[in-house]
Design an enzyme around this catalytic site. Sequence first.
Site, PDB file in Angstrom:
ATOM      1  N   SER A 139       0.863  -1.182   0.000  1.00  0.00           N
ATOM      2  CA  SER A 139       0.000   0.000   0.000  1.00  0.00           C
ATOM      3  C   SER A 139       0.898   1.229   0.000  1.00  0.00           C
ATOM      4  CB  SER A 139      -0.881   0.005   1.254  1.00  0.00           C
ATOM      5  OG  SER A 139      -1.507   1.253   1.464  1.00  0.00           O
ATOM      6  N   TYR A 152      -1.743  -1.058  10.560  1.00  0.00           N
ATOM      7  CA  TYR A 152      -1.820  -1.146   9.105  1.00  0.00           C
ATOM      8  C   TYR A 152      -0.504  -0.697   8.469  1.00  0.00           C
ATOM      9  CZ  TYR A 152      -3.913  -0.537   4.439  1.00  0.00           C
ATOM     10  OH  TYR A 152      -4.230  -0.615   3.099  1.00  0.00           O
TER      11      TYR A 152
END
Length: 268
Positions: A139, A152
């Site tokens: 990401s 995350y």
Amino acid sequence: MNPELTEHSPVALISGGGTGIGRAAAHRLRAEGYRVVLTGRRAEPLEAAAAEIDALALPGDMTDTDSTESVVRRTLETYGRIDAVLANAGGHGFSTVVDTEDSSWAASLDANLTTAFKLCRAALPHLVETGGRIVVVSSLAGIAAGPSVAGYTVGKHALIGLTRSMARDYGKRGVRVNAICPGWVRTDMADAEMDELSSAMGLPDRAAAYAKVTENVPLGRPADPEEIAGTVAFLLGRDSSYITGATLVVDGGAHMVDLPTISFDALS
């Protein structure tokens, strides 16, 4: 029209294959002549996505070793080989370090890192046999930190390290491994975040929230899942035959924005 498949067609195994990037990648790879296997925890969207392209749906939890090894084994029993893996499964981890409980920390690392580790570990011996390829979905959070997303961010950063380690260890055995770092993509998970943001900021709708989070992105919009799928297809295909250990950022240019200078845009 999708090409006709034969027993010699390459086989792609996709985790998180029922929705979003995984589903779009399944469509793209099927169109490029792959036999596609989809895995993920939720059987219903997985089976619906598989039915769209005549793929094989194998529900499984990639955080569980037995489940992961079963998915790989059943893929081999059905098709006899694995040529490509898209490690796409992921999850949340939205809080600061102080506000993250042990259980939430473990769940975030499991969802974002362990899933890729266990799937690749199970598939790698068979990828060595076929000279296969892996794409790991990290990401933009794998190279930058957003607010209140500790678990995350750490998980996505670690995926890049996992990618490089596998590329280093298995390159001489014929396996290429690369990572991609998408920015905002119109997926179910992102839609839910936009709905939350629009409510918190008093924005009129989801579209306004997407516009808000991409207002400083050079391309000025989120990606469609199909755009990320095209990048996946490139990294799994012949045109990237000398690329391994790379991290390809697919974020509309967001990573290169010099945030302290944004206030000067009005002068240009």
